[in-house]
Design a protein around this motif. Structure first.
Motif, short mmCIF file in Angstrom:
data_model
loop_
_atom_site.label_atom_id
_atom_site.label_comp_id
_atom_site.label_asym_id
_atom_site.label_seq_id
_atom_site.Cartn_x
_atom_site.Cartn_y
_atom_site.Cartn_z
N GLY A 180 84.18 -104.48 77.80
CA GLY A 180 85.16 -104.36 77.02
C GLY A 180 85.36 -102.97 76.24
O GLY A 180 84.69 -102.15 76.35
N GLU A 181 86.57 -102.88 75.54
CA GLU A 181 86.56 -101.68 74.71
C GLU A 181 85.90 -101.29 73.83
O GLU A 181 85.53 -102.26 72.92
CB GLU A 181 88.34 -101.32 74.23
CG GLU A 181 89.09 -101.66 75.26
CD GLU A 181 90.71 -101.40 74.42
OE1 GLU A 181 90.61 -101.32 73.39
OE2 GLU A 181 91.74 -101.79 75.22
N GLY A 182 85.09 -100.15 73.83
CA GLY A 182 84.08 -100.10 72.84
C GLY A 182 82.85 -100.54 73.11
O GLY A 182 81.67 -100.46 72.30
N GLY A 183 82.42 -101.02 74.53
CA GLY A 183 81.26 -101.45 74.81
C GLY A 183 81.15 -102.81 75.16
O GLY A 183 82.37 -103.56 75.02
N PRO A 184 80.04 -103.37 75.47
CA PRO A 184 80.05 -104.87 75.62
C PRO A 184 80.30 -105.92 74.67
O PRO A 184 79.96 -105.45 73.56
CB PRO A 184 78.48 -105.14 76.35
CG PRO A 184 78.00 -103.82 76.42
CD PRO A 184 78.57 -102.76 75.72
N GLN A 185 81.05 -106.79 75.09
CA GLN A 185 81.56 -107.73 73.80
C GLN A 185 80.74 -109.12 73.93
O GLN A 185 80.85 -109.66 74.93
CB GLN A 185 82.94 -108.02 73.95
CG GLN A 185 83.81 -106.82 73.90
CD GLN A 185 83.84 -106.04 72.64
OE1 GLN A 185 83.80 -106.70 71.52
NE2 GLN A 185 83.47 -104.87 72.75
#
Length: 221
Positions: free
Chosen positions: A126-131
């Motif tokens: 996801g945006e900003g890394g793994p969610q």
């Protein structure tokens, strides 16, 4: 004291045992079984509890309602209901498909035990890394309820409590019509929302949508 019972007493004893069997104290519930009365949003195939501290949105695919999303502070709960076979559940199958889909997208997924049995703890790109996302599955009579918990509640047990309680109080309305397994159970706007939209249309005003589009989380049927 522990001698063999007489044969003629067995049916009576069995009937008493069934009559005294305690009812379940939490859901998700089937609409055909006894369940606690409380305020719920009627979405047709799902009746979702409402209460302070969270709001409900709709998950849309085009003009079709495919699920409900419950938002609570920094967390979200996405719920969808599907048809399932009469004699066996589909969560084992769906869980394997979800894990494969997450991993093929570059994420990670592992099984663990949770309040509803085996669940899938995943991290999806996801945006900003793994969610972080928790996938829950509950097999019911001829239906299957899938839930995805994201945000803070995916990692914080205290934050997850309010959303898990929502899952426990959901009522699934399967209906009697034949449906193939994995087909989404139809959802619709509650009567009061449809009436409001009809009034807006008659007045020549823009369509009123009381629910916003909810987050899309690894959509997989």
């Amino acid at each position: 004291m522990f001698g063999r019972r007489r044969r003629e007493e067995t049916p009576v004893a069995a009937a008493e045992e069934v009559a005294q069997a305690p009812a379940r104290d939490s859901g998700p519930w089937d609409s055909g079984e006894p369940h606690p009365e409380r305020e719920r949003v009627d979405l047709g195939g799902l009746r979702v509890p409402v209460g302070p501290g969270f709001e409900i949105q709709l998950n849309l695919a085009g003009d079709r309602i495919v699920g409900a999303v419950v938002l609570a502070e920094e967390s979200a709960l996405q719920v969808q209901a599907f048809a399932a076979p009469k004699r066996n559940g589909i969560w084992d199958e769906v869980r394997a498909e979800l894990a494969a889909a997450v991993k093929s997208a570059g994420g990670t997924a592992e099984e663990r035990q949770g309040p509803f049995g085996t669940e899938l703890a995943a991290k999806v790109p996801g945006e900003g890394g793994p969610q972080p996302v928790r996938y829950l599955g509950i097999d019911g009579p001829r239906w299957f309820l899938r839930a995805a918990v994201s945000g803070r509640a995916a990692l914080d047990a205290d934050a997850a409590g309010i959303l898990e309680d929502v899952v426990r109080d959901i009522v699934v309305v399967r209906g009697d019509e034949p449906m193939p397994p994995h087909e989404s159970i139809e959802l619709r706007l509650p009567p009061e929302a449809r009436q409001a939209m009809d009034r807006q249309a008659e007045a020549g005003k823009p369509d009123l949508n009381p629910f916003e589009r909810g987050p899309e989380i690894a959509e997989l049927r």
